[in-house]
Scaffold this motif. Structure first.
Motif, short mmCIF file in Angstrom:
data_model
loop_
_atom_site.label_atom_id
_atom_site.label_comp_id
_atom_site.label_asym_id
_atom_site.label_seq_id
_atom_site.Cartn_x
_atom_site.Cartn_y
_atom_site.Cartn_z
N ALA A 67 13.55 21.37 -1.64
CA ALA A 67 13.64 20.38 -2.19
C ALA A 67 14.68 20.50 -3.64
O ALA A 67 15.59 19.36 -3.59
CB ALA A 67 12.26 19.78 -2.78
N THR A 68 14.65 21.57 -4.29
CA THR A 68 15.46 21.79 -5.30
C THR A 68 17.01 21.66 -5.04
O THR A 68 17.81 21.13 -5.30
CB THR A 68 15.33 23.06 -5.82
N CYS A 71 18.38 18.33 -4.05
CA CYS A 71 18.57 17.48 -5.09
C CYS A 71 20.20 17.99 -5.93
O CYS A 71 20.94 17.07 -6.05
CB CYS A 71 17.64 17.37 -6.07
N GLY A 76 19.39 14.99 1.80
CA GLY A 76 18.21 14.29 2.05
C GLY A 76 18.26 13.44 3.24
O GLY A 76 19.30 13.13 3.62
N ASN A 197 11.28 11.10 -3.36
CA ASN A 197 10.07 11.54 -2.52
C ASN A 197 10.33 10.84 -1.08
O ASN A 197 10.03 11.88 -0.16
CB ASN A 197 8.78 10.75 -2.93
N LEU A 200 12.51 13.28 0.57
CA LEU A 200 12.18 14.75 0.91
C LEU A 200 10.96 14.83 2.12
O LEU A 200 10.70 15.93 2.60
CB LEU A 200 11.74 15.39 -0.52
N ILE A 204 10.09 18.44 3.93
CA ILE A 204 8.93 19.22 3.62
C ILE A 204 8.10 19.19 4.79
O ILE A 204 7.39 20.37 4.98
CB ILE A 204 8.27 18.96 2.38
N PRO A 243 5.95 15.04 -1.51
CA PRO A 243 6.87 16.35 -1.55
C PRO A 243 7.71 16.18 -2.55
O PRO A 243 8.16 17.47 -3.00
CB PRO A 243 7.84 15.91 -0.25
N VAL A 244 7.89 15.22 -3.23
CA VAL A 244 8.75 15.09 -4.81
C VAL A 244 7.96 16.02 -5.56
O VAL A 244 8.56 16.63 -6.64
CB VAL A 244 8.79 13.67 -5.19
N THR A 246 6.89 18.87 -5.12
CA THR A 246 7.44 20.25 -4.86
C THR A 246 9.04 20.47 -5.35
O THR A 246 9.78 21.44 -5.09
CB THR A 246 7.65 20.54 -3.44
N LEU A 247 9.53 19.43 -6.24
CA LEU A 247 10.73 19.18 -6.68
C LEU A 247 11.17 20.62 -7.16
O LEU A 247 12.61 21.35 -6.78
CB LEU A 247 11.01 18.23 -7.49
#
Length: 676
Positions: A67-68, A71, A76, A197, A200, A204, A243-244, A246-247
């Motif tokens: 996720a990182t 971004c 995505g 979110n 993602l 995820i 899942p956001v 887990t950003l």
């Protein structure tokens, strides 16, 4: 109890077996992350561990930078944000403002007219039939949706909840509502987090399914938890919905792992991975938390988490040129030496290109690599489909690919394919320079040397000078960002000053003074710190000691530094927070009572004490329910606090509202979220 920690990063997947009672790493290992099929990398990392320990494990904790990295690289799945109650004309006038929150273009947004009750004299519900009519044309290609409304507290987010029912019923895709995730007035911040979110969710979900497939193939059945952005754990079910959260999963895990390894009361933790470098701070043996929502890459969100500053610098960052100058791009590419290991023909192609001694405006030495097949061909143009077809057998250089498509290199449009993770480029990286210099003797340096020879035709540096120059660029970027972060931590109320371009110039002067062998007799701008710098990540041993020396401090790199994220995952615990607001309701200057929303329904109280008591009881119930969804026991430890907000700094003014917060803490429990 023995547990397994697995961290899937942009380049490597790490694994550890950890004795949770003795606080001891029993064994560890790592393998390459395989983006095309995550199971391969996860299985390979798991297979490096002592299998006797693996069989004894009773829980599995995960962290990931997927996720990182998405971004930072602005990647995505296809998703849109439905904004209910915003003014379309005003949106067009504020394009730059929207862009500052991370929205790439206005096509990511859709507007539905509405006016919530209690805010407008003539309230108006959204036209749900109109929304249904718009779905086939506007949202057909979306894999997920986000919904945000203006003034959600006025009606308990009713518009968002009804929109979710309509969209899920008509489209059958996941829909995220801002009201269920964020407690924030700023509609753009809530919207940014909600859209993220949605984007993602497929990413995820794919990661979690890959882990479950690997565990099932090995007959391993144990509960699964995943690290949230605040360093705590949550269950698989909650991770799929949010899942956001887990950003900053991977970075947060590195903070926890670094804290466990460091044995330092105060320190700076620097985690250098394949795509990003993450910096965190430890004070009094505790990680510093973010004062506001997480900002990462272009996105400003309301996701709460540990203070982790993430910037684009990793072992796999692309080394490129512009105007004859080398620079390190924020984009991740596959190291050319790694690609050559899998496709030996790459070395020969680079050797022939280098022999031509050609200069060009494009990176001729870079290859296009197919990461995964297109699932829904209808969502891609014929040109995109044909391009992917050309890459099925082997990676191709830009000119090779252009020739097969009967076009030229300037007409290769792969932006969307790269954004969605279908295609990735391979090129020169700091990892390749480490391979050439002998600091990372895992790949053959021949392909990298030929690629460097190609690069040398376009920059002022010679072939021999390029590796050292890249080392200097990495060192400078790491130094300047650590100094920037230290300034922001020392002067937290001066963010407008510490973020200015002039400060960036000052930090560059500081770097030059720190590097200079001739010390200025008048003064020096070199910045130093007494804080030790704890290194985490595979390439950190090469660069961190150089940076620490410039900062006048020591680098701390422990035995398990290369797998600190996986250690942090299994060493974390569950922490759950829920907030409720008690608001004073006025009609003019007359106090009408106190309001509390319970599951979207308004409750009114004549006395404040009754409202606060109700809110505290409700919040405690909700935090226990949420903690159980994260994997906690039925009776976690719960602490409730109340913050009263008035209209002046000393608290003697007119009362507006109270924020009632409940925090639950617990260990991840056996039997919660086991593999199905």
């Amino acid at each position: 109890m023995i547990g397994i920690g697995i961290d899937t990063g942009g380049t490597y997947t790490d694994a550890v077996v950890y004795d949770m009672e003795k606080k001891e790493v029993l064994c560890s290992g790592k393998a390459l992350t395989t983006k095309s099929k995550l199971e391969i990398g996860i299985a390979a990392a798991l297979d490096t561990l002592n299998q006797e320990y693996v069989k004894q494990a009773q829980m599995l904790a995960l962290s990931t930078t997927l996720a990182t990295n998405a971004c930072v690289e602005d990647k995505g799945s296809r998703a849109k944000l439905l904004m209910i109650g915003t003014d379309p004309q005003m949106m067009e006038q504020l394009t730059d403002v929207y862009a500052s929150y991370g929205f790439r273009d206005m096509e990511q947004l859709a507007v539905l007219d509405a006016k919530p009750e209690k805010i407008f004299r003539e309230p108006k519900d959204p036209d749900w039939e109109e929304l249904k009519r718009r779905i086939p044309e506007e949202f057909a290609q979306c894999k997920a949706m986000g919904v945000v409304q203006v003034f959600p507290q006025a009606n308990g987010g009713r518009f968002e909840k009804e929109a979710k029912q309509v969209l899920e019923g008509e489209m059958g895709i996941p829909v995220t509502t801002a009201y269920d995730m964020f407690d924030e007035v700023d509609v753009l911040k809530r919207g940014a987090g909600t859209l993220l979110n949605a984007r993602l969710i497929p990413l995820i979900a794919e990661f979690l399914q890959a882990v479950k497939n690997v565990m099932r193939d090995r007959n391993l059945n144990m509960p699964i938890a995943i690290v949230r952005s605040d360093g705590s754990l949550m269950s698989e079910t909650l991770a799929k919905e949010c899942p956001v959260e887990t950003l900053l999963s991977g970075p947060a895990a590195s903070v926890v792992g670094g804290s466990v390894m460091a044995h330092e009361d105060d320190a700076v933790i620097v985690d250098m991975g394949g795509t990003t470098t993450d910096v965190a701070i430890i004070r009094d043996k505790r990680p510093v938390t973010a004062r506001q929502g997480i900002s990462i890459g272009k996105w400003k969100t309301m996701v709460k988490g540990l203070y982790v500053d993430t910037f684009g610098l990793g072992g796999d960052s692309a080394v490129r040129f512009k105007n004859e100058k080398l620079f390190i791009d924020t984009r991740r590419v596959i190291p050319i030496s790694l690609l050559a290991k899998e496709y030996p023909q790459v070395t020969g192609k680079l050797e022939r290109l280098a022999a031509q001694k050609r200069s060009h405006t494009r990176m001729l030495h870079e290859f296009y690599v197919l990461q995964k097949e297109i699932e829904d061909a209808a969502g891609y143009t014929p040109e995109e489909q044909k391009l992917c077809k050309m890459l099925e057998d082997e990676p191709l250089m830009g000119e090779e690919l252009a020739a097969k498509l009967d076009t030229d290199i300037y007409m290769l449009h792969t932006e969307r394919l790269e954004e969605e993770g279908i295609v990735i480029k391979s090129g020169l990286t700091p990892t390749d320079m480490m391979v050439v210099k002998g600091d990372f003797a895992i790949y053959d340096p021949e392909a990298a040397r030929h690629a460097i020879a190609c690069l040398a035709q376009n920059v002022v540096e010679t072939e021999e000078e390029i590796p050292d120059r890249v080392y200097d660029l990495v060192e400078k970027k790491m130094y300047c960002n650590i100094v920037r972060i230290l300034l922001q931590q020392k002067y937290p109320k001066k963010e407008k000053v510490t973020g200015q371009e002039s400060i960036e110039k000052f930090i560059e002067w500081s770097y030059k003074d720190a590097k200079s062998k001739r010390k200025d007799v008048w003064m020096s701008t070199a910045i130093t710190t007494k804080l030790p710098i704890v290194g985490v990540g595979a390439p950190i041993h090469v660069f961190l000691p150089r940076v620490a020396k410039l900062l006048g401090t020591r680098a701390v790199i422990r035995e398990n530094a290369a797998v600190a994220n996986a250690l942090g995952a299994i060493a974390s615990q569950i922490v759950t927070k829920v907030q409720t607001r008690v608001k004073a309701e006025y009609k003019g200057t007359q106090l009408m009572g106190y309001s509390v929303y319970e599951d979207g329904q308004l409750r009114m109280f004549e006395e404040y004490k009754e409202a606060e008591k109700f809110a505290a009881k409700m919040t405690k119930r909700q935090v226990v329910e949420k903690a159980r969804r994260q994997g906690a026991s039925a009776n976690p430890k719960v602490r409730v606090s109340v913050e009263k907000i008035r209209n002046d700094a000393i608290g003697a003014g007119i009362f507006f509202e109270s924020v009632v917060e409940a925090i639950a803490t617990d260990e991840f429990r056996i039997g919660q979220g086991s593999i199905q």
